[in-house]
Enzyme design. Sequence first.
Site, PDB file in Angstrom:
ATOM      1  N   ALA A   1      -8.107  40.505  32.978  1.00 29.27           N
ATOM      2  CA  ALA A   1      -9.282  40.385  33.430  1.00 29.27           C
ATOM      3  C   ALA A   1      -9.846  41.918  33.505  1.00 29.27           C
ATOM      4  O   ALA A   1     -11.008  42.376  33.068  1.00 29.27           O
ATOM      5  CB  ALA A   1      -9.763  39.694  34.750  1.00 29.27           C
TER       6      ALA A   1
ATOM      7  N   ASP B   1     -11.698  33.781  40.335  1.00 28.97           N
ATOM      8  CA  ASP B   1     -11.093  32.697  40.626  1.00 28.97           C
ATOM      9  C   ASP B   1      -9.518  33.087  40.084  1.00 28.97           C
ATOM     10  O   ASP B   1      -8.996  32.475  39.487  1.00 28.97           O
ATOM     11  CB  ASP B   1     -11.788  31.782  39.836  1.00 28.97           C
TER      12      ASP B   1
ATOM     13  N   ASP C   1      -9.087  34.449  31.260  1.00 25.95           N
ATOM     14  CA  ASP C   1      -7.806  34.100  31.934  1.00 25.95           C
ATOM     15  C   ASP C   1      -6.739  34.822  31.179  1.00 25.95           C
ATOM     16  O   ASP C   1      -6.751  34.807  29.668  1.00 25.95           O
ATOM     17  CB  ASP C   1      -7.654  32.705  31.945  1.00 25.95           C
TER      18      ASP C   1
END
Length: 330
Positions: free
Chosen positions: A158, A175, A126
């Site tokens: 990422a 996500d 993250d």
Amino acid sequence: MGDISCSNGNAHSSMVGGYRKSCWYEEEIEDNLRWCFALNSILHTGATQYQDIQLLDTKPFGKALVIDGKLQSAEIDEFIYHESLVHPALVQHPGPKIIFIMGGGEGSTARELLRHRTVEKVVMCDIDEEVVDFCKSYLAVNKEAFSDPRLELVINDARAELERREDCYDVIVGDLADPIEGGPCYKLYTKSFYESIVKQRLNQDGIFVTQAGPAGIFSHTEVFSCIYNTLKQVFKYVVPYSAHIPSYADTWGWVMASDSPFMLSADELDLRMKQRIKGENRYLDGKTFTSASTLSKAVRKSLDSETHVYTEKSARFIYGHGTAFKHNQA
């Protein structure tokens, strides 16, 4: 964008002729459409380098995490989103051991992944350390996941992290926050990213799955249809699916993609879930996934006719603006 306001509202009928003061959270979904619900309290509000963040204690949905004015997750129904994101890809895979999560700061995706007995390592990457630390502190439901020795937590973009690593993964999970103008994530929905980075980091039989934004009868054309079409340019087999999430006030979409076919029936999915997953799912089983991946006629027709491919120059965004955009406008 999301706003918090206090106003005088009509009291419960037991307070004859009286009034009580209520605090409300209000999110602007479209120009002429807002969604609001009552609050017990505001637990935290602040801004990180990348995003505005709020944690609200809401009356209908429990604790709710709000980023850049968009509700990300609510205590009472987050299981619908996270079970839908994680389990279809993992049970379709013949034996998933090493998983990479793009985003996932609140820890719920890691929690669901770590329920799988085959999983040996989960890398959660993250970009926003403050959001991760915040969720570690406030979201007790994911405490066990954050302390699981199989979880490797990385603070980085990422894309940069996947480029840097030489490892390949059985499943890569997107996500990420929704693609909004000025937000940190929209470049991770592009064809070039899927083609040159994500696909190159998948093992044989590897599966990529991503959240894909609103997927309602009217809202699916914002980003869901073009994320689906973009993945179709990169992978041989692509499955879009959706579920209603009450706190989002809409149906939500995910897209699963692989160069290996998805073959399992509802009964076979149930059997694998029983064999592989610790504990009971609250939402997802074989029949539920079969239903979720059977989209309505209108949405199917729209997806079939979608021609837009998501690139950095031709990005689509859901309604709203990220922190960077707002600061540029200030």
